[in-house]
Design a protein around this motif. Structure first.
Motif, PDB file in Angstrom:
ATOM      1  N   GLY A 303      60.203  54.058  18.456  1.00  0.00           N
ATOM      2  CA  GLY A 303      60.557  55.277  19.158  1.00  0.00           C
ATOM      3  C   GLY A 303      60.252  56.533  18.356  1.00  0.00           C
ATOM      4  O   GLY A 303      60.030  57.603  18.931  1.00  0.00           O
ATOM      5  N   VAL A 304      60.236  56.422  17.021  1.00  0.00           N
ATOM      6  CA  VAL A 304      59.886  57.571  16.195  1.00  0.00           C
ATOM      7  C   VAL A 304      58.475  58.042  16.508  1.00  0.00           C
ATOM      8  O   VAL A 304      58.192  59.243  16.564  1.00  0.00           O
ATOM      9  N   VAL A 305      57.567  57.095  16.708  1.00  0.00           N
ATOM     10  CA  VAL A 305      56.175  57.451  17.014  1.00  0.00           C
ATOM     11  C   VAL A 305      56.116  58.221  18.330  1.00  0.00           C
ATOM     12  O   VAL A 305      55.431  59.250  18.442  1.00  0.00           O
ATOM     13  N   SER A 306      56.849  57.754  19.339  1.00  0.00           N
ATOM     14  CA  SER A 306      56.859  58.461  20.620  1.00  0.00           C
ATOM     15  C   SER A 306      57.485  59.844  20.494  1.00  0.00           C
ATOM     16  O   SER A 306      56.989  60.820  21.078  1.00  0.00           O
ATOM     17  N   LEU A 311      56.641  65.687  20.011  1.00  0.00           N
ATOM     18  CA  LEU A 311      56.788  66.926  19.250  1.00  0.00           C
ATOM     19  C   LEU A 311      55.433  67.566  18.987  1.00  0.00           C
ATOM     20  O   LEU A 311      55.285  68.790  19.062  1.00  0.00           O
ATOM     21  N   SER A 312      54.423  66.751  18.695  1.00  0.00           N
ATOM     22  CA  SER A 312      53.081  67.281  18.477  1.00  0.00           C
ATOM     23  C   SER A 312      52.535  67.922  19.749  1.00  0.00           C
ATOM     24  O   SER A 312      51.796  68.911  19.685  1.00  0.00           O
ATOM     25  N   ARG A 313      52.900  67.371  20.893  1.00  0.00           N
ATOM     26  CA  ARG A 313      52.430  67.943  22.152  1.00  0.00           C
ATOM     27  C   ARG A 313      53.096  69.284  22.443  1.00  0.00           C
ATOM     28  O   ARG A 313      52.456  70.201  22.972  1.00  0.00           O
ATOM     29  N   ARG A 314      54.378  69.418  22.085  1.00  0.00           N
ATOM     30  CA  ARG A 314      55.108  70.646  22.389  1.00  0.00           C
ATOM     31  C   ARG A 314      54.895  71.738  21.347  1.00  0.00           C
ATOM     32  O   ARG A 314      54.842  72.916  21.688  1.00  0.00           O
ATOM     33  N   ASP A 315      54.799  71.340  20.092  1.00  0.00           N
ATOM     34  CA  ASP A 315      54.777  72.307  19.005  1.00  0.00           C
ATOM     35  C   ASP A 315      53.353  72.460  18.489  1.00  0.00           C
ATOM     36  O   ASP A 315      52.739  71.501  18.035  1.00  0.00           O
ATOM     37  N   ARG A 316      52.860  73.677  18.522  1.00  0.00           N
ATOM     38  CA  ARG A 316      51.503  73.902  18.048  1.00  0.00           C
ATOM     39  C   ARG A 316      51.402  73.742  16.530  1.00  0.00           C
ATOM     40  O   ARG A 316      50.336  73.460  16.002  1.00  0.00           O
ATOM     41  N   LEU A 317      52.549  73.915  15.814  1.00  0.00           N
ATOM     42  CA  LEU A 317      52.515  73.719  14.371  1.00  0.00           C
ATOM     43  C   LEU A 317      52.245  72.274  14.006  1.00  0.00           C
ATOM     44  O   LEU A 317      51.707  71.981  12.941  1.00  0.00           O
ATOM     45  N   GLY A 320      47.646  68.206  15.974  1.00  0.00           N
ATOM     46  CA  GLY A 320      46.710  67.467  15.136  1.00  0.00           C
ATOM     47  C   GLY A 320      47.320  66.262  14.455  1.00  0.00           C
ATOM     48  O   GLY A 320      46.598  65.353  14.021  1.00  0.00           O
ATOM     49  N   PHE A 321      48.655  66.226  14.336  1.00  0.00           N
ATOM     50  CA  PHE A 321      49.290  65.085  13.698  1.00  0.00           C
ATOM     51  C   PHE A 321      49.119  63.810  14.521  1.00  0.00           C
ATOM     52  O   PHE A 321      48.994  62.719  13.986  1.00  0.00           O
ATOM     53  N   SER A 322      49.139  63.953  15.844  1.00  0.00           N
ATOM     54  CA  SER A 322      48.997  62.767  16.677  1.00  0.00           C
ATOM     55  C   SER A 322      47.586  62.198  16.622  1.00  0.00           C
ATOM     56  O   SER A 322      47.376  61.043  16.989  1.00  0.00           O
ATOM     57  N   SER A 323      46.593  62.982  16.170  1.00  0.00           N
ATOM     58  CA  SER A 323      45.230  62.461  16.074  1.00  0.00           C
ATOM     59  C   SER A 323      45.111  61.387  15.008  1.00  0.00           C
ATOM     60  O   SER A 323      44.158  60.600  15.015  1.00  0.00           O
ATOM     61  N   ASP A 585      64.057  61.719  27.593  1.00  0.00           N
ATOM     62  CA  ASP A 585      63.253  62.679  26.840  1.00  0.00           C
ATOM     63  C   ASP A 585      63.350  62.286  25.365  1.00  0.00           C
ATOM     64  O   ASP A 585      64.443  62.175  24.812  1.00  0.00           O
ATOM     65  N   TRP A 586      62.213  62.079  24.709  1.00  0.00           N
ATOM     66  CA  TRP A 586      62.208  61.547  23.353  1.00  0.00           C
ATOM     67  C   TRP A 586      62.833  62.498  22.343  1.00  0.00           C
ATOM     68  O   TRP A 586      63.262  62.057  21.266  1.00  0.00           O
TER      69      TRP A 586
END
Length: 636
Positions: A303-306, A311-317, A320-323, A585-586
């Motif tokens: 669940g941490v990965v999800s 968070l990567s999708r919502r936060d622009r900071l 790139g982490f999800s890549s 919601d994760w």
């Protein structure tokens, strides 16, 4: 220049190792002074007896002095022997972990051994996982740990403890870079002086906790208190040296690790902070509601990965982490990641919530696909049932015109009518700005991002409902009315009654947990392991002390609890009478989905009803979404 030649790393490493050894000798000198002080009366007695034998100290006075010093020496030696035995035999605290055998994670063991070879340090004796975002070395060579089968049969090297979220979120190269400075610490740990100083400090720390051991008779407890006082004095004497010794060991390990994946380690440290944020959010927002319902998510690490991907999708900071997810994850180093994830998830529930050590009828795992139905929907309906039961105990009737009796079914209209029966009188005074800011604080977990979570007690019937409805209500009502603005007296009274009801449920839960812990301890004492039994690959060690060790329940006010329960009632009405469904919601936990989209504007409308007694914003929301508040809802 140091980065090019490497000389700076060697100098820094030697400085850290020398500083650690110097501080270790200072700790051992404290032990030596204590030993010298213990044998001093005996030495004086020997001198007095030697003087008498040689004819130098003769006479009645010297004979009396010899007897007094001899008795004093015997008493001091007996006390020193008792302290030494307690310090040597006291069981040091062990971190609760899921132990991994080499057959369960051969690739992970191979990675750690290769890392130790590159660093030219001894390899850790074993690897264990903990449900936390940290990694360290832990000495488990004490015989108490071996008797509890929490220490492997090794050469005395420490155990490498790895935070389980790292294995699922980090890539293999990132994990190797993060573990490099930790594994490098096995080099200084192997030094005899540092190892002896650490054993001495751990023994003193364990001796301080001996008086709290259950089952001691009054005489032994009195003696344990005396030993604990002596251990506290010695700990205060060597505390500063021990802290500087550990800093020197860390400095030496960090400098040595700079030669291994230094560039990757800088990037990996960013992932450490991100994993910690995601793990904390997952525990407090997602896992905690399930634990209170008697269910524990069986795949917390997955669940941490999800959560971090969301968070990567919502936060622009974090963009790139999800890549990185296309690279090989570190959990591939395990033979059975699912089984290990389940074991660490159960341990997390035990540490942070105090759940049972094993799954059972009232403590069963739940998959993420079942979370909305098994946890979210059940939580809402349990809260709604509790709210209506409190209303019944307060004698509140359904005020809907032409509605059936209260036994006909609970409705949202009943709740709204009760909270808006005494709205605040119009005045020129401005609303309490602090109260409004509290409802709009972005750090408040009960903002407009979705339904508010419950944070008191589990969803279970109270132990004793035969008390009078007003039992304990007056004191709680006074506290609420003294601490909060008097905008809505009906909400104040309902919040006080709800707090009292939840307090009973919490007391009942703690009583059941204490009874279960006592039964488990009794079973553990009577069930001895077979002589030739082998340790399972996912054996759980610890924990020490009462559970939960790290509770996640923040203090809540009666208004917050009431807002939670009113939100749950609204969600139940939306699910039963409109096209709404429970969701997950994760990052924020339970969520209400209306037409497939998350309802993000419900929170402020519920707060307007609870704080100001104004039902119009919520009524407009209900009309817009097609929810019929006059219809009875299904409760648990």
């Amino acid at each position: 220049m140091y980065g090019v030649s490497g000389t700076g790393a060697v100098v820094g490493e030697e400085w850290g190792a020398r500083a650690a050894r110097s501080r270790a000798l200072a700790v051992l000198r404290v032990r030596g002074r204590a030993l010298g002080l213990a044998v001093l009366p005996a030495a004086v007695a020997v001198v007095l007896y030697a003087g008498g034998a040689t004819g130098h100290f003769t006479g009645a006075g010297w004979d009396t002095a010899r007897w007094v010093v001899t008795v004093l020496a015997i008493l001091v030696l007996l006390a020193a022997t008792a302290v030494a035995l307690v310090v040597a035999r006291a069981r040091p605290a062990a971190t609760p972990t899921v132990e991994l055998s080499e057959t369960a994670a051969p690739d992970l063991y191979r990675l750690v051994r290769d890392l130790a070879d590159r660093l030219d340090v001894p390899a850790p004796s074993a690897i264990a996982l903990t449900p936390d975002c940290d990694s360290w070395l832990e000495d488990r060579t004490h015989r108490a740990h071996r008797s509890l089968r929490t220490a492997p049969d090794g050469d005395g090297a420490p155990v490498l403890v790895i935070g389980s979220p790292f294995l699922w979120w980090m890539r293999v190269a990132e994990l190797r870079a993060v573990l490099a400075p930790v594994v490098a610490g096995t080099g200084p740990a192997a030094h005899p002086d540092i190892a002896a100083a650490r054993r001495f400090v751990r023994g003193l720390d364990a001796a301080v906790a001996v008086p709290e051991t259950p089952g001691l008779d009054p005489f032994r407890r009195l003696g344990a208190h005396g030993v604990g006082q002596v251990a506290r004095v010695l700990l205060r004497a060597c505390r500063g040296h021990a802290g500087e010794m550990e800093r020197g060991v860390a400095a030496a390990g960090s400098e040595r690790a700079q030669t291994v994946d230094y560039g990757v380690r800088i990037v990996a440290q960013e992932q450490v902070g991100l994993a910690y944020a995601g793990w904390d959010r997952l525990l407090t927002r997602v896992a905690l509601p399930a634990w209170r319902m008697g269910r524990w998510p069986a795949k917390l690490d997955a669940g941490v990965v999800s959560a971090l991907t969301e968070l990567s999708r919502r936060d622009r900071l974090a963009d790139g982490f999800s890549s990185r997810l296309g690279e090989r994850p570190a959990c591939d180093l395990l033979e059975e990641p699912g089984a290990v994830d389940e074991a660490t998830s159960l341990l997390a529930a035990r540490l942070f919530h105090g759940g049972p050590a094993e799954a059972g009828p009232d403590w069963s795992p739940v998959e993420w696909s079942q979370y909305p139905e098994e946890v979210v929907d059940r939580k809402w309906r349990t809260d709604a049932a509790r709210l209506h039961e409190v209303l019944d105990r307060l004698g509140v009737a359904d005020s809907t015109a032409g509605s059936p009796s209260a036994s006909g079914g609970p409705t949202l209209t009943r709740v709204m009518a009760h909270l808006s029966t005494t709205p605040p009188a119009p005045s020129t005074d401005t609303p309490d700005p602090e109260g409004r800011r509290a409802s709009q604080d972005p750090q408040d977990p009960h903002d407009s991002e979705g339904p508010v979570e419950e944070t008191y007690g589990e969803a279970a019937a109270p132990a004793d409902l035969s008390d009078s409805p007003g039992d304990g209500l007056d004191d709680r009502l006074d506290d609420v009315l003294d601490d909060e603005p008097h905008a809505n007296p009906a909400a104040d009274a309902l919040a006080a009654a709800l707090s009292a009801f939840l307090a009973r449920e919490e007391a009942a839960r703690e009583a059941r947990a204490a009874a279960g812990a006592a039964e488990a301890a009794k079973t553990a004492r009577t069930a001895a392991p077979a002589p030739g039994a082998t340790t399972p690959h996912a054996a759980v060690s610890g924990p020490d002390g009462p559970l939960p060790l790290f509770p996640l329940q923040p203090p809540r006010t009666g208004r917050d609890l009431l807002a939670d329960h009113v939100t749950a009632m609204v969600c139940c009405a939306a699910v039963d009478t409109a096209e709404a469904a429970p969701g997950l919601d994760w990052l924020d936990g339970p969520a209400l989905l209306v037409g497939g989209a998350r309802a993000v504007d419900l929170g402020p409308r519920v707060l307007a009803l609870v704080e100001d007694g104004d039902p119009e914003p919520l009524r407009a929301w209900l009309a817009r979404t097609g929810v019929r508040p006059e219809k009875p809802v299904r409760l648990v």
